[in-house]
Design a protein around this motif. Structure first.
Motif, mmCIF file in Angstrom:
data_model
loop_
_atom_site.group_PDB
_atom_site.id
_atom_site.type_symbol
_atom_site.label_atom_id
_atom_site.label_comp_id
_atom_site.label_asym_id
_atom_site.label_seq_id
_atom_site.Cartn_x
_atom_site.Cartn_y
_atom_site.Cartn_z
ATOM 1 N N VAL A 131 10.901 7.583 9.079
ATOM 2 C CA VAL A 131 11.104 9.030 9.145
ATOM 3 C C VAL A 131 11.600 9.549 7.800
ATOM 4 O O VAL A 131 11.125 10.572 7.290
ATOM 5 C CB VAL A 131 12.106 9.383 10.263
ATOM 6 N N GLU A 132 12.540 8.834 7.202
ATOM 7 C CA GLU A 132 13.073 9.240 5.902
ATOM 8 C C GLU A 132 11.978 9.231 4.838
ATOM 9 O O GLU A 132 11.830 10.185 4.054
ATOM 10 C CB GLU A 132 14.202 8.288 5.486
ATOM 11 N N ARG A 133 11.186 8.175 4.797
ATOM 12 C CA ARG A 133 10.188 8.005 3.740
ATOM 13 C C ARG A 133 9.002 8.942 3.891
ATOM 14 O O ARG A 133 8.378 9.346 2.903
ATOM 15 C CB ARG A 133 9.692 6.557 3.712
ATOM 16 N N SER A 134 8.682 9.313 5.112
ATOM 17 C CA SER A 134 7.515 10.167 5.349
ATOM 18 C C SER A 134 7.632 11.504 4.624
ATOM 19 O O SER A 134 6.623 12.104 4.242
ATOM 20 C CB SER A 134 7.333 10.420 6.848
ATOM 21 N N ALA A 135 8.846 11.949 4.419
ATOM 22 C CA ALA A 135 9.052 13.243 3.765
ATOM 23 C C ALA A 135 8.621 13.226 2.307
ATOM 24 O O ALA A 135 8.422 14.277 1.706
ATOM 25 C CB ALA A 135 10.527 13.636 3.852
ATOM 26 N N TYR A 136 8.463 12.030 1.728
ATOM 27 C CA TYR A 136 8.153 11.916 0.310
ATOM 28 C C TYR A 136 6.715 11.497 0.029
ATOM 29 O O TYR A 136 6.366 11.184 -1.104
ATOM 30 C CB TYR A 136 9.113 10.912 -0.349
ATOM 31 N N LEU A 137 5.878 11.474 1.062
ATOM 32 C CA LEU A 137 4.502 11.007 0.893
ATOM 33 C C LEU A 137 3.507 12.163 0.936
ATOM 34 O O LEU A 137 3.721 13.158 1.625
ATOM 35 C CB LEU A 137 4.154 9.989 1.991
ATOM 36 N N THR A 138 2.411 11.994 0.212
ATOM 37 C CA THR A 138 1.323 12.973 0.226
ATOM 38 C C THR A 138 0.235 12.489 1.182
ATOM 39 O O THR A 138 0.265 11.339 1.643
ATOM 40 C CB THR A 138 0.721 13.137 -1.185
ATOM 41 N N PRO A 139 -0.760 13.324 1.480
ATOM 42 C CA PRO A 139 -1.863 12.876 2.337
ATOM 43 C C PRO A 139 -2.546 11.607 1.820
ATOM 44 O O PRO A 139 -3.032 10.802 2.619
ATOM 45 C CB PRO A 139 -2.824 14.072 2.312
ATOM 46 N N ASN A 140 -2.574 11.407 0.508
ATOM 47 C CA ASN A 140 -3.182 10.196 -0.047
ATOM 48 C C ASN A 140 -2.443 8.951 0.416
ATOM 49 O O ASN A 140 -3.061 7.979 0.865
ATOM 50 C CB ASN A 140 -3.166 10.240 -1.579
ATOM 51 N N GLU A 141 -1.112 8.981 0.300
ATOM 52 C CA GLU A 141 -0.338 7.802 0.690
ATOM 53 C C GLU A 141 -0.424 7.551 2.200
ATOM 54 O O GLU A 141 -0.519 6.399 2.638
ATOM 55 C CB GLU A 141 1.127 7.937 0.258
ATOM 56 N N PHE A 142 -0.408 8.622 2.998
ATOM 57 C CA PHE A 142 -0.563 8.441 4.439
ATOM 58 C C PHE A 142 -1.896 7.733 4.735
ATOM 59 O O PHE A 142 -1.969 6.820 5.560
ATOM 60 C CB PHE A 142 -0.534 9.787 5.157
ATOM 61 N N ALA A 143 -2.957 8.158 4.059
ATOM 62 C CA ALA A 143 -4.281 7.571 4.284
ATOM 63 C C ALA A 143 -4.313 6.112 3.865
ATOM 64 O O ALA A 143 -4.869 5.257 4.576
ATOM 65 C CB ALA A 143 -5.341 8.367 3.521
ATOM 66 N N GLU A 144 -3.741 5.807 2.728
ATOM 67 C CA GLU A 144 -3.766 4.429 2.229
ATOM 68 C C GLU A 144 -2.975 3.491 3.128
ATOM 69 O O GLU A 144 -3.405 2.364 3.402
ATOM 70 C CB GLU A 144 -3.224 4.410 0.791
ATOM 71 N N LEU A 145 -1.839 3.951 3.608
ATOM 72 C CA LEU A 145 -1.051 3.134 4.537
ATOM 73 C C LEU A 145 -1.816 2.904 5.839
ATOM 74 O O LEU A 145 -1.793 1.803 6.398
ATOM 75 C CB LEU A 145 0.291 3.810 4.823
ATOM 76 N N SER A 146 -2.507 3.925 6.323
ATOM 77 C CA SER A 146 -3.256 3.802 7.573
ATOM 78 C C SER A 146 -4.454 2.870 7.417
ATOM 79 O O SER A 146 -4.744 2.064 8.307
ATOM 80 C CB SER A 146 -3.732 5.174 8.058
ATOM 81 N N LEU A 147 -5.164 2.981 6.285
ATOM 82 C CA LEU A 147 -6.332 2.126 6.085
ATOM 83 C C LEU A 147 -5.904 0.671 5.934
ATOM 84 O O LEU A 147 -6.533 -0.229 6.515
ATOM 85 C CB LEU A 147 -7.110 2.573 4.850
ATOM 86 N N ALA A 148 -4.848 0.433 5.183
ATOM 87 C CA ALA A 148 -4.345 -0.930 5.032
ATOM 88 C C ALA A 148 -3.882 -1.485 6.375
ATOM 89 O O ALA A 148 -4.155 -2.643 6.711
ATOM 90 C CB ALA A 148 -3.205 -0.970 4.023
ATOM 91 N N PHE A 149 -3.209 -0.648 7.160
ATOM 92 C CA PHE A 149 -2.730 -1.094 8.475
ATOM 93 C C PHE A 149 -3.903 -1.421 9.387
ATOM 94 O O PHE A 149 -3.918 -2.460 10.064
ATOM 95 C CB PHE A 149 -1.857 -0.012 9.096
ATOM 96 N N LEU A 150 -4.890 -0.543 9.406
ATOM 97 C CA LEU A 150 -6.052 -0.738 10.274
ATOM 98 C C LEU A 150 -6.789 -2.032 9.956
ATOM 99 O O LEU A 150 -7.105 -2.820 10.854
ATOM 100 C CB LEU A 150 -7.009 0.448 10.133
ATOM 101 N N LEU A 151 -7.053 -2.260 8.674
ATOM 102 C CA LEU A 151 -7.894 -3.393 8.293
ATOM 103 C C LEU A 151 -7.133 -4.705 8.193
ATOM 104 O O LEU A 151 -7.663 -5.759 8.549
ATOM 105 C CB LEU A 151 -8.589 -3.087 6.965
ATOM 106 N N ARG A 152 -5.918 -4.650 7.724
ATOM 107 C CA ARG A 152 -5.163 -5.881 7.503
ATOM 108 C C ARG A 152 -4.368 -6.356 8.716
ATOM 109 O O ARG A 152 -4.146 -7.552 8.889
ATOM 110 C CB ARG A 152 -4.189 -5.713 6.339
ATOM 111 N N TYR A 153 -3.915 -5.415 9.545
ATOM 112 C CA TYR A 153 -2.919 -5.783 10.554
ATOM 113 C C TYR A 153 -3.379 -5.608 11.996
ATOM 114 O O TYR A 153 -2.639 -5.977 12.910
ATOM 115 C CB TYR A 153 -1.632 -4.973 10.327
ATOM 116 N N THR A 154 -4.532 -5.030 12.225
ATOM 117 C CA THR A 154 -4.976 -4.818 13.602
ATOM 118 C C THR A 154 -6.258 -5.591 13.895
ATOM 119 O O THR A 154 -7.005 -5.948 12.990
ATOM 120 C CB THR A 154 -5.227 -3.330 13.896
#
Length: 347
Positions: A131-154
């Motif tokens: 929650v704390e870190r989300s305030a400092y991220l842009t749409p780019n970082e949200f996308a990169e975290l989601s893509l990495a999570f989707l492909l690497r961890y699921t």
């Protein structure tokens, strides 16, 4: 100076000279007057800011209430918990500052996940940090975290053929890829925010896919190769373990989605010692990147972009911390409606 003219100023004055010898003298007294005039405007600015904050907090409140109406994935009892109250306040501050709708949606989902955590665990603490870190991220970082999570961890357990895998990638990764940044600074920023790290070695996307979905990515192996490894009577010794290739009925493949599934299957029959031999032979027939792309194009026309983003950016080196996984998961859920127990990855 130009035209041989000289400009002079008294002590404490500033000269601004243009190409046309325009001179503006600003004294310390003038600067002080400007500063004081601006200060007089601050109450007006504060009033405007206060109005904006109130609107944002009201909108965020509605999002939270609506989200907590889904009682199966949130718990209203958490509002009595001091730690949760503190977290909620931090989330409100974050949205009040940014006003970004994407951030609000991610924060709302993180808060809901946090509400069902009743013990002080690594998952609880990771959600707090997310929650704390989300305030400092842009749409780019949200996308990169989601893509990495989707492909690497699921991993989807219902992928039983190549078409299902391609549709899964299209409907999930395909929604994220357009927002992924090509700039190296975006990935360094993720690391700076303690959401991930940039590894020295790169990971091949095809290696990741074949590790999880190798059973639908084999182009098949000749029967003779299996006979050389397992013996001529392998069909009787290993029933349902080796069968027709999904992509070439004239060849054979291991009938398991991944190596661990094959091992479990063989263990039930007292044959777990053969897992390595069978999977090693099977894995030699996996599609290469270009073969995968060509086969996927009819169902996923933008599949080249997925591989380009992976290969040409730091995505292939990005691994996520527990905080990065929590944020990536929340954004993935927002975009694609993915439902899962986050505790599977953050224990």
């Amino acid at each position: 100076m130009m035209g041989g003219q000289k400009a002079t100023a008294s002590d404490g004055a500033l000269i601004v000279q243009s190409s046309g010898d325009t001179i503006v003298n600003v004294s310390n007294v003038d600067m002080r007057a400007v500063i004081e005039a601006m200060a007089d405007q601050l109450p007006k600015f504060a009033a405007v800011a206060s109005e904006i904050v109130e609107k944002r907090l009201s909108a965020f409140e509605e999002k939270i209430i609506k989200r907590f109406e889904q009682s199966e994935t949130s718990s209203i009892q958490a509002f009595a918990d001091p730690d949760f109250q503190y977290l909620l306040g931090r989330a409100q501050h974050a949205y009040a500052r940014s006003g970004d709708e994407l951030t609000a949606d991610v924060l709302t989902d993180l808060i809901a996940h946090r509400s069902i955590q009743t013990e002080r665990t690594r998952l609880t603490l990771s959600l707090n940090d997310a929650v704390e870190r989300s305030a400092y991220l842009t749409p780019n970082e949200f996308a990169e975290l989601s893509l990495a999570f989707l492909l690497r961890y699921t991993k989807r357990t219902d992928i039983t053929n190549f078409e299902k895998l391609v549709i899964y990638l299209r409907d999930n990764a395909g929604r994220i890829v357009p927002e992924v940044s090509r700039s190296e600074s975006s990935y360094n920023y993720i690391a700076a925010q303690s959401c991930g790290s940039i590894q020295i070695t790169r990971a091949s996307l095809m290696d990741i896919l074949t590790k999880s979905y190798g059973g639908v990515l084999s182009l098949g192996t000749d029967r003779e190769r299996f006979a050389e490894t397992l013996g001529d009577d392998f069909p009787k010794l290993y029933p349902d373990v080796v069968g027709p290739c999904l992509h070439d009925q004239s060849k054979l493949q291991a009938m398991a989605i991944d190596k661990s599934s094959l091992e479990s299957f063989l263990k039930q029959r007292g044959l777990e010692g053969k897992t390595g031999q069978i999977w090693d032979l099977h894995s030699q027939s996996f599609m290469q990147e270009q073969q995968f792309i060509e086969k996927a194009l009819p169902l996923y026309p933008e599949v080249r972009e997925l591989f380009a983003v992976w290969n040409d950016t730091q995505m292939h080196r990005l691994t996520l911390t527990s905080v990065g996984q929590a944020i990536g998961f929340a954004n993935l859920k927002r975009l694609c409606g993915v439902e899962a127990d986050l505790g599977i990855w953050i224990d």
